[in-house]
Write a protein that holds these residues in place. Structure first.
Motif, mmCIF file in Angstrom:
data_model
loop_
_atom_site.group_PDB
_atom_site.id
_atom_site.type_symbol
_atom_site.label_atom_id
_atom_site.label_comp_id
_atom_site.label_asym_id
_atom_site.label_seq_id
_atom_site.Cartn_x
_atom_site.Cartn_y
_atom_site.Cartn_z
ATOM 1 N N TYR A 27 0.828 -1.210 0.000
ATOM 2 C CA TYR A 27 0.000 0.000 0.000
ATOM 3 C C TYR A 27 0.859 1.255 0.000
ATOM 4 C CZ TYR A 27 -4.266 -2.603 1.086
ATOM 5 O OH TYR A 27 -5.345 -3.439 1.037
ATOM 6 N N GLY A 46 -4.742 -8.606 10.213
ATOM 7 C CA GLY A 46 -3.592 -7.906 9.646
ATOM 8 C C GLY A 46 -2.685 -8.793 8.824
ATOM 9 N N GLY A 56 -3.314 -10.000 5.910
ATOM 10 C CA GLY A 56 -3.431 -9.750 4.473
ATOM 11 C C GLY A 56 -4.561 -10.488 3.787
ATOM 12 N N LYS A 57 -5.463 -11.077 4.551
ATOM 13 C CA LYS A 57 -6.559 -11.839 3.937
ATOM 14 C C LYS A 57 -7.500 -10.928 3.160
ATOM 15 C CE LYS A 57 -8.151 -12.997 7.969
ATOM 16 N NZ LYS A 57 -7.346 -12.300 8.953
ATOM 17 N N THR A 58 -7.945 -9.855 3.823
ATOM 18 C CA THR A 58 -8.866 -8.942 3.149
ATOM 19 C C THR A 58 -8.226 -8.355 1.903
ATOM 20 O OG1 THR A 58 -9.949 -8.437 5.224
ATOM 21 C CG2 THR A 58 -10.213 -6.843 3.456
ATOM 22 N N THR A 59 -6.956 -8.031 2.008
ATOM 23 C CA THR A 59 -6.257 -7.472 0.858
ATOM 24 C C THR A 59 -6.318 -8.436 -0.329
ATOM 25 O OG1 THR A 59 -4.809 -6.287 2.357
ATOM 26 C CG2 THR A 59 -4.062 -6.527 0.090
HETATM 27 N N1 LIG Z 1 -6.161 0.647 2.405
HETATM 28 C C1 LIG Z 1 -5.028 0.365 3.095
HETATM 29 N N2 LIG Z 1 -4.020 1.254 3.128
HETATM 30 C C2 LIG Z 1 -2.894 0.973 3.802
HETATM 31 N N3 LIG Z 1 -2.662 -0.153 4.478
HETATM 32 C C3 LIG Z 1 -3.637 -1.093 4.494
HETATM 33 C C4 LIG Z 1 -4.871 -0.871 3.808
HETATM 34 N N4 LIG Z 1 -5.658 -1.951 3.991
HETATM 35 C C5 LIG Z 1 -4.935 -2.803 4.760
HETATM 36 N N5 LIG Z 1 -3.737 -2.279 5.062
HETATM 37 C C6 LIG Z 1 -2.683 -2.951 5.851
HETATM 38 O O1 LIG Z 1 -2.429 -4.169 5.244
HETATM 39 C C7 LIG Z 1 -2.250 -5.168 6.233
HETATM 40 C C8 LIG Z 1 -3.176 -6.334 5.943
HETATM 41 O O2 LIG Z 1 -4.491 -5.899 6.118
HETATM 42 P P1 LIG Z 1 -5.741 -6.801 5.778
HETATM 43 O O3 LIG Z 1 -5.609 -7.320 4.415
HETATM 44 O O4 LIG Z 1 -6.950 -5.994 6.073
HETATM 45 O O5 LIG Z 1 -5.593 -7.966 6.841
HETATM 46 P P2 LIG Z 1 -6.678 -8.976 7.401
HETATM 47 O O6 LIG Z 1 -7.900 -8.895 6.557
HETATM 48 O O7 LIG Z 1 -5.989 -10.286 7.332
HETATM 49 O O8 LIG Z 1 -6.942 -8.580 8.794
HETATM 50 C C9 LIG Z 1 -2.476 -4.538 7.569
HETATM 51 O O9 LIG Z 1 -1.235 -4.279 8.156
HETATM 52 C C10 LIG Z 1 -3.164 -3.260 7.243
HETATM 53 O O10 LIG Z 1 -2.783 -2.269 8.137
#
Ligand SMILES: Nc1ncnc2c1ncn2[C@@H]1O[C@H](COP(=O)(O)OP(=O)(O)O)[C@@H](O)[C@H]1O
Ligand SMILES: [Mg+2]
Lengths: 367, 433
Positions: free
Chosen positions: A20, A47, A49-52
């Motif tokens: 990001y 955190g 990276g699953k949602t990502t």
């Molecule tokens: N839009 C964004 N901008 C910057 N950092 C992000 C964003 N979305 C997620 N992150 C970072 O990416 C990492 C993985 O997040 P995420 O994919 O939401 O994890 P999970 O869904 O597994 O909890 C986290 O450290 C989070 O802070």
């Protein structure tokens, strides 16, 4: 379920990386192939990276590097609304200014579908989640579980081949959550759709999935069916994350094929099977599930090493008993044994010898 | 398939019992409703005590003046209090009666008395509101009748000035002879009563107020639309930018609030006047010739531009507060369901901002309907609004009744607007922040 490989997979992450901020990688070299009709769960701590990953698949985030393929086609540059992927959000994201029926009608209208076919499909989708009576309600007039069903129906009403769910049951209470797990699983089997499901709840992952991808620190730590994941964790993270686990630290004393002899910190020796260790002298963490620990000599393999243990506490849990032991200077070693008629009574302070089958002790990477 | 279980189904239990009438009672038999009232009475009394200071303040400084203003708009005893005999004569004789000798005598006596106690000016002023140009008739007659007239009074008065025989004058005097009157409201709508007491429109060259009302509402609508067009994207940015950037933007939005009115207005004059920055740039770019410099201030354009600037925050802030609460997952859901970004905006995002938009539009419109200083400074003559007319009546013509009537009409228009909004959108959908 056949595990896909190479080109015949339905969804394919090919060396995908995501950053990001241009400084840290949130997803590090993700390779994942998902078969048609598979229920794949991404499981991992918050955190990781699953949602990502899910957002990249849905098209709301772009992969910094690598390729994502859907049905053999590279979709890196396809905008979200052209991907035809159904999605269920954690907060349901039902449009609050529309009724349930209008919510379901929305994806059909934007596809230019005629009124009578829309009506048909909406009725069918609502019946599928037993919400036919609620068609004219607003989302705010529904309970959490009902909203969840509507969100599910809306994601399915336009017949997507792939449905993504990001912690869809996270906001429900335990009883309802278990009930919905069952319903989602049943729908998946009935409709034959491919589901990518994200959760941080291991119980949910184990009960629902065909395969689970355990995420940590932007990497898939292990990708396996639930039973394999629980019984044959391939590294210490997975062993510790899934289910209850005892971790004993030591160094490799002897290595013969997949048999390892491990010397613990206090000098005692134990048997283990080598999983991801390479050489003698290397530090290791041995993982043993609490229910595989034995304290009756007749249940242990004849030539196995045993360990001195002292009972610290016994907790009565109904179907099982849970003893906390001191083993090799570790005060948190747990042993579970069945609560049967005539079962030996353990009392705090009691000394005993414990052991296990070498196949149940897995020598993993040191933590 | 799955059985529909609802684990949330609750079992309803009763607190106490049912009495004969079928209504609920508490455990010791007291009706539940009464017990509830009793138990919440204390809390309500305390709440009342807390709001009491504010209530008193509002009554003294807001409701009371508005009441007085409304009263003044229908009440003016400038004539009736100082011309008692003639007032009595009007009461006893219906409209259409020719003034007889008694009427002329009453007139002469009243004029004499008023001249002696120096209230003849008040009478003249009141008459002047009703019929322009009659003030001097009264004051000069007052000077001449101070020492008394000899009968026959009719001839004596006509000798002072033949205008006293004008039937329109007598009709006007009859109109003002009652302290309570609708004539200010009529005048505020460019209407008047003719000699027969019928309501007719005033002469075309005297019709100003209706035109001003229309102009006020049209300009306010334009200003509201402008603040919407400019404010919507700003509010969206504010709601989506990272905090540090959005704070900076917020300061820029609020800047007109924090700037002295004169500085703000001078800045607009510097920019918009014919020798100003914008005209200079246009000429320099060759878009217009030096002789064709645009008139952008001291007219309606000036009023619109300056007021849009001042009122922008009132549109941005409610919109912003609503947009901030719109979960971005709605837009994502719409996109994943197959909607293009335009469809997503039109069908999902925009409808969700409507409560803020309604609140902002209502605020801006109501504020601009009553705006006074900015049009006065940059509006020229074509950019004057009804409020400027009210101010004129307050400070220059001193016709407070007229000012009150205009204000009351404005108040009524705003209340009607409020009512319409409530019917269309619902006041409880209003989101101010
Ligand atoms: N839009 C964004 N901008 C910057 N950092 C992000 C964003 N979305 C997620 N992150 C970072 O990416 C990492 C993985 O997040 P995420 O994919 O939401 O994890 P999970 O869904 O597994 O909890 C986290 O450290 C989070 O802070
Ligand atoms: Mg997440």
């Amino acid at each position: 379920m056949t595990v896909p490989s190479g080109n015949d997979s339905f969804v394919m992450f090919d060396h995908v990386q995501k950053s990001y901020d241009g400084q840290t990688l949130v997803v590090k070299d993700l390779n994942l192939a998902i078969a048609k009709g598979e229920f794949l769960t991404m499981l991992g701590p918050s955190g990781s990276g699953k949602t990502t990953c899910l957002m990249m698949l849905a098209g709301f985030e772009t992969a910094t590097h690598g390729e994502i393929r859907l049905d053999g086609r590279n979709i890196n540059d396809v905008p979200p609304h052209k991907r035809g992927i159904g999605m269920v959000f954690q907060n349901y994201a039902l449009f609050p200014h529309m009724t349930v029926g209008e919510n379901l009608s929305f994806p059909l209208e934007v596809r230019g579908m005629g009124k009578s076919e829309r009506e048909d499909r909406i009725t069918r989708a609502l019946d599928m989640v037993q919400m036919g009576k609620f068609r004219n309600r607003r989302p705010a007039q529904l309970s959490g579980g009902q909203q969840q069903r509507i969100a599910l129906a809306r994601a399915l009403v336009f017949d997507p081949k792939l449905v993504l769910m990001d912690e869809p049951l996270g906001a429900l209470d335990k009883q309802l959550r278990e009930h919905m797990q069952f319903e989602i699983k049943a729908l998946h089997e009935r409709l034959g759709i491919t589901v990518v499901y994200v959760t941080h709840d291991q119980g949910e992952a184990l009960t629902m999935s065909d395969r689970i991808a355990v995420f940590n620190d932007g990497r898939i730590q292990q990708l396996a069916p639930p039973a394999a994941l629980y019984e044959r964790p391939e590294n210490s993270f997975v062993a510790g994350f899934i289910g209850e686990n005892n971790a004993l630290r030591g160094t490799i004393e002897k290595l013969e094929g997949d048999k390892a002899l491990v010397r613990l910190a206090n000098g005692e020796l134990i048997d283990a099977s080598a999983v991801n260790i390479r050489e003698v002298g290397q530090p290791t963490t041995v993982s043993i599930r609490p229910e595989r620990v034995e304290f009756k000599p007749d249940l242990m393999p004849a030539d196995a090493h045993t360990l001195e243990a002292e009972v610290l506490d016994v907790i009565y849990m109904g179907d099982i008993l849970r003893a906390v032991l001191r083993v090799a200077d570790d005060d948190e070693f747990v042993m579970k044994y069945r609560n049967t008629l005539g079962q030996t009574k353990l009392t705090p302070g009691q000394k005993l010898r414990i052991g296990w089958h070498p196949l149940d002790a897995r020598a993993l990477d040191p933590v | 398939m799955v059985k529909a279980l609802d684990p949330h189904a609750a079992i309803v239990t009763e607190a106490g019992g049912l009495d004969q009438g079928g209504s609920l009672t508490t455990a010791d038999g007291e009706p539940l409703a009464r017990a509830l009232v009793r138990s919440s009475r204390r809390a309500r009394r305390r709440a009342l005590l807390l709001v009491l200071p504010l209530l008193l303040f509002i009554v003294v400084t807001f409701i009371n003046p508005i009441g007085q203003m409304l009263h003044r708009s229908v009440f003016n005893d400038g004539f009736s209090a100082n011309m008692p005999e003639l007032t009595v004569w009007f009461k006893e004789h219906p409209r259409g009666t020719q003034p007889d000798e008694a009427a002329w005598q009453a007139l002469a006596n009243d004029l004499q008395a008023a001249a002696q106690v120096r209230t003849i000016g008040v009478v003249g002023t009141r008459m002047n509101y009703e019929m322009a140009g009659t003030r001097s008739l009264f004051t000069s007659a007052g000077r001449k009748v101070r020492d008394g007239l000899q009968p026959p009074y009719r001839e004596a008065m006509l000798e002072i000035d033949s205008k006293w025989g004008d039937p329109a004058l007598w009709s006007a005097m009859r109109n003002v002879s009652s302290a309570y009157t609708t004539s200010f409201y009529l005048a505020a709508l460019d209407l008047k009563r003719d000699e027969n007491g019928d309501i007719v429109r005033v002469a075309p060259e005297q019709r100003v107020y209706v035109m001003l009302f229309i102009r006020t509402f049209v300009l306010s609508a334009i200003i509201t639309a402008m603040t919407f067009l400019l404010g919507f994207p700003i509010a969206h940015l504010l709601a989506t930018l990272p905090l540090r950037k959005s704070n900076l933007l917020m300061i820029l939005v609020l800047l007109p609030f924090w700037t002295s009115l004169l500085v703000r207005t001078s800045a607009w004059i510097v920019l918009l006047q014919q020798q100003g920055v914008i005209n200079d740039i246009l000429v320099w770019l060759g878009l217009i010739g030096n002789g064709q410099r645009l008139q952008m201030i001291y007219n309606q354009t000036g009023t619109i531009v300056a007021m849009t600037h001042v009122l922008l925050p009132f549109m941005v802030l409610p919109l912003y507060s609503v947009m901030r609460t719109i979960n971005p997952s709605y837009a994502r859901a719409a996109r994943s369901l197959g909607a293009t970004s335009w469809t997503t905006f039109r069908r999902i995002y925009f409808p969700l901002t409507l409560p803020g938009l309604g609140a902002g539009a209502l605020l801006v419109f109501i504020l601009s309907v009553g705006y006074y200083i900015t049009p006065a400074l940059v509006g020229g003559s074509s950019g004057q609004l009804i409020s400027n007319m009210i101010a004129m009546h307050m400070t220059q013509s001193l016709n407070w009744s007229m000012a009150a009537a205009l204000s009351a009409l404005l108040l009524a228009a705003v209340l009607i607007l409020y009512w319409v909004y409530d019917r269309l959108v619902g006041i409880d959908n209003l989101k101010l922040g």
